[in-house]
Structures are given as structure tokens and as C-alpha cells.
Design an enzyme around this catalytic site. Structure first.
Site, PDB file in Angstrom:
ATOM      1  N   SER A 270      37.694  27.883  37.166  1.00 46.75           N
ATOM      2  CA  SER A 270      36.439  29.303  37.886  1.00 46.75           C
ATOM      3  C   SER A 270      36.095  28.506  37.584  1.00 46.75           C
ATOM      4  O   SER A 270      35.563  27.104  36.667  1.00 46.75           O
ATOM      5  CB  SER A 270      37.108  30.250  36.786  1.00 46.75           C
ATOM      6  OG  SER A 270      38.507  30.796  37.145  1.00 46.75           O
ATOM      7  N   SER A 308      41.248  30.596  41.077  1.00 47.02           N
ATOM      8  CA  SER A 308      39.853  30.600  41.242  1.00 47.02           C
ATOM      9  C   SER A 308      38.986  31.514  41.105  1.00 47.02           C
ATOM     10  O   SER A 308      38.899  32.220  41.451  1.00 47.02           O
ATOM     11  CB  SER A 308      39.358  29.342  41.908  1.00 47.02           C
ATOM     12  OG  SER A 308      38.244  29.200  41.430  1.00 47.02           O
ATOM     13  N   ASP A 310      35.356  32.650  40.749  1.00 47.12           N
ATOM     14  CA  ASP A 310      34.116  32.468  41.367  1.00 47.12           C
ATOM     15  C   ASP A 310      33.086  33.233  41.256  1.00 47.12           C
ATOM     16  O   ASP A 310      33.442  34.115  42.348  1.00 47.12           O
ATOM     17  CB  ASP A 310      33.896  31.456  42.924  1.00 47.12           C
ATOM     18  CG  ASP A 310      35.504  30.555  42.689  1.00 47.12           C
ATOM     19  OD1 ASP A 310      35.172  29.557  42.095  1.00 47.12           O
ATOM     20  OD2 ASP A 310      35.755  30.581  44.080  1.00 47.12           O
TER      21      ASP A 310
END
Length: 404
Positions: A270, A308, A310
Site C-alpha cells: 500500500s 494494494s 493506494d
């Protein structure tokens, strides 16, 4: 200051004022990207080249390194030094890929404002960070009647280097990160919320950068701070550093006989990106500003994978757009920047985000942690050797570094 195996880090930075060609590189010497001649974009940075170039923005870290398995921490950001709950800052949120546990996001999106410190930490410390924010906010003078608070907490998972299941961070430690916030230079690399992070298979961490628009474009300042803990195919100013160093996402599939470690092949992880500006913006245009951080992230080679998180949060520190009690309860006129003047700010965010990510890698130091896992720092000498192979980079960056 050291306290029972952990330490609080106030804002500071280490400057190596050397020309790129005379920089004495070793595997242990760290330098910011700009000090190496890696200069993204066309706009100039502020005097600190940090998010704290935006007036009154404050940053503090709490770094927890304990035994052979705890490698974690907290980074706190205050949009201004006043009572954040009583003088809320307009803000916007952008989510590139939402595999994350970002607390406070729905109210931030609904009301377009931040009313607390912003905390960055590890995934399993989010509830304790919220506790610290609640204690901090309730204790402030003027908040005696407050009964509802929206803590804003971002996270990345540092569970490779850190024994995250121990949940070693306490609300008291996180509170101390808030108390340590200050204006001025910002510590980068393996500190605070970046203590146990990994990016592109190398040691990640905290990074920051800024841009100042010239007077004929408004003279506004934009600052970015990142917590990098993600993967992909690292590129620096377009140079394929990840491929050339043999650490990049999908290498284990494209080169089945490779011997690189699993965390250098993956793209999960992340990144939290915080964008501050003194431009008087509405929450709608701050959301647009936050989205431009994703373009800076993409420039570094991020894959923004399924696993992830983001996230980018943008906020304005301009007093003219702060949501004071009077402005929240009566009809008022607020002067804000129109849409047609936003594009230079977009450019500033893209450039500052890209450089902040480079700084997080360049300033991070190697670390050994949980179960003996060792993550190397990005080798700056190797990076510079790759960069020298690309003559366009060498000629342009060298001239910039010399002030030509």
C-alpha cells in the site's frame, strides 16, 4: 529521546551537500534524490523540499524498534497548529485501489473536511490510532462539548519486517507522535510509519517533497508526504531501475529460474499519500488534486495491484476556506480558486509525489526484523550507475544540479 527500547523522532533531516559527480557513495550512505541530481519535473521545490513548506503544516514521528521482531511506528500530520476540530480544513480523498483500512474515509468524502490529526501507521494499529486521536481531540480547550469525532487514520501493512500480530503500538505511543509534531524539516526513510515498510523489493519508508508555483501562476505551495510500502517495476526518471537490478513484479513468472526473494517479486502492499496546499480550494477541487497524486505514483512504476491500498488525501491550509464555527452555521461568502487555475497545482502534485517516493527509497536504511527477514536499502551507487547509462538524464539533471 529513548524510552524503554523505542524512541520518538522529531522532525530533522540529514543533508549531504555534494554534487552528484563528487558524491562519495557507499551502501550505507543515504541522500535525498535531489542531492543525487535526480530532479523530477519543471517546478522548483520549497526551501525544505517537504510538506512543511506549506505554512503551519506539522509532522511528527514515533519509531518503535524493539527486540528482534518489532519494526513499526507512527507518523502524525497536523494541517495547522490550531484547534482542528473547531477550524476544520477542507479536504478531498482519492482511492486508486481500495485494499486498505483507511478510517474516517466516508465522512471525509461526505463532508469534504478533516477535523483531526491525520495518522499513518500499520494495519493492525488503526483502532489504537483512533483512540489516540479521540484522546487528543477531547483534551483540547474548546472541545468540552464534543460528542462526535471523525478520526482519519491511514495504514500500510509492515508485517514482513514487523511482528504485526503483537500489536506493539499503544494509544499512548501514537499520542506521543501527535505531541511531537512540529514545523520545519521532516525525517525521512525508516522512521515513524515507514519503519517497517518495503517498496519495490527495497526498504521503503517516509518521503516528502514540495513545489512552489511562480507568482504568475499564483505563488501557491504544494507539499506531499508518502508512506511507501508497495510494489511494481521501479523506474526513476524513466530509467528501468527495477528491471536492471533484477527486482520487479512478475519476475518469478517471467524468469522462472530467478533466485530473487518473494517480496521483491510481488506488487501487493500500500501507499498513503498526503497532499497539502495553501491554495484556497473547495473540497471538490481538493479531490481533483488528490487524484493527481496517482499520476506521480504511476511515474515511479507502481503496479497498483489487487492487494494494494493506494490512497491520497489532499487538504487546504488557507485560513480563508477553513470551516470555522461561524462559517459552519451561517451563510457566508468564501473566495476559492476556480477550475481554470487548477492545472499548475495538478502539475505540482504530480512532481512532488514522484520525488517524495524517490526520497522514501533513497533515505531508507537496510533493516533486519521479524523472523530474521532482511531488506536491503536501495543501493544508490547502483542506481547512479544505471542513470549514467542514460545520457539524456545525465546531461539534463547535471545541469540542473549545477544551477544552469
Amino acid at each position: 529521546m529513548k524510552l524503554q527500547g523505542f524512541h520518538i523522532t522529531r522532525n530533522h533531516k540529514f543533508l549531504l551537500m555534494s554534487h552528484p559527480r563528487s558524491f562519495k557513495r557507499t551502501m550505507t550512505t543515504r541522500a535525498r534524490a535531489r542531492e543525487l541530481g535526480i530532479i523530477p519535473g519543471i517546478l522548483s521545490p520549497g526551501p525544505l523540499n517537504a510538506i512543511t513548506d506549506v505554512h503551519d503544516v506539522r509532522v511528527g514521528h514515533f519509531t518503535l524498534i524493539e527486540g528482534d521482531d518489532i519494526r513499526t511506528g507512527v507518523t502524525a500530520v497536523l494541517p495547522h497548529g490550531g484547534n482542528l476540530f473547531q477550524e476544520k480544513t477542507p479536504a478531498g480523498l482519492a482511492v486508486g485501489n481500495g485494499f486498505g483500512k483507511m478510517m474516517g474515509s466516508t465522512q471525509l468524502q461526505e463532508l469534504g473536511e478533516i477535523e483531526t490529526p491525520i495518522i499513518l501507521t500499520n494495519t493492525l494499529a488503526v483502532p489504537r490510532a483512533a483512540d489516540a486521536i479521540l484522546d487528543w481531540t477531547l483534551a483540547q480547550s474548546g472541545n468540552e462539548g464534543v460528542r462526535s469525532i471523525n478520526p482519519v487514520v491511514g495504514e500500510t501493512n509492515d508485517g514482513v519486517l514487523n511482528n504485526i500480530r503483537r500489536r506493539a503500538l499503544t494509544p499512548e505511543m501514537i499520542y506521543q507522535a501527535i505531541a511531537a509534531t512540529a514545523t520545519g524539516p521532516v525525517s525521512e526513510g525508516s522512521v515513524g510509519a515507514g519503519t517497517g515498510t518495503i517498496a519495490f523489493g527495497w526498504k521503503g519508508g517516509i518521503g516528502t517533497s514540495s513545489r512552489i508555483l511562480p507568482a504568475n501562476l499564483g505563488g501557491f505551495t504544494v507539499g506531499v508526504l508518502v508512506q511507501s510500502n508497495f510494489g511494481g517495476v521501479l523506474q526513476i526518471l524513466g530509467v528501468p531501475v527495477g528491471q536492471k537490478s533484477g527486482r520487479y513484479y512478475l519476475k518469478d513468472k517471467l524468469e522462472p529460474d530467478n533466485t530473487s526473494t518473494s517480496f521483491s517479486n510481488r506488487a501487493d502492499g500500500s501507499i498513503m499519500m498526503l497532499v497539502a496546499t495553501d491554495a484556497p480550494l473547495s473540497d471538490r477541487n481538493l479531490t481533483r488534486l488528490a487524484w493527481r497524486a496517482m499520476a506521480g505514483l504511476a511515474r515511479t512504476g507502481a503496479s497498483m495491484s489487487n492487494g494494494s491500498g493506494d490512497y491520497a488525501i489532499a487538504f487546504s491550509t488557507a485560513e480563508t476556506v477553513r470551516r470555522t464555527k461561524e462559517r459552519r452555521e451561517s451563510l457566508c461568502t468564501i473566495a476559492e480558486l476556480p477550475n481554470n487555475l487548477m492545472s499548475p497545482l495538478f502539475q505540482a502534485v504530480i512532481e512532488a509525489t514522484e520525488e517524495a517516493i524517490y526520497n522514501s527509497l533513497c533515505m531508507a536504511t537496510a533493516m533486519t526484523g521479524y523472523q530474521g527477514c532482511h531488506v536491503e536499502a536501495l543501493p544508490l551507487d547502483l542506481v547512479m550507475s544505471f542513470m549514467r547509462e542514460y545520457q539524456p538524464w545525465r546531461s539534463i539533471a547535471s545541469l540542473k544540479a549545477e544551477g544552469r
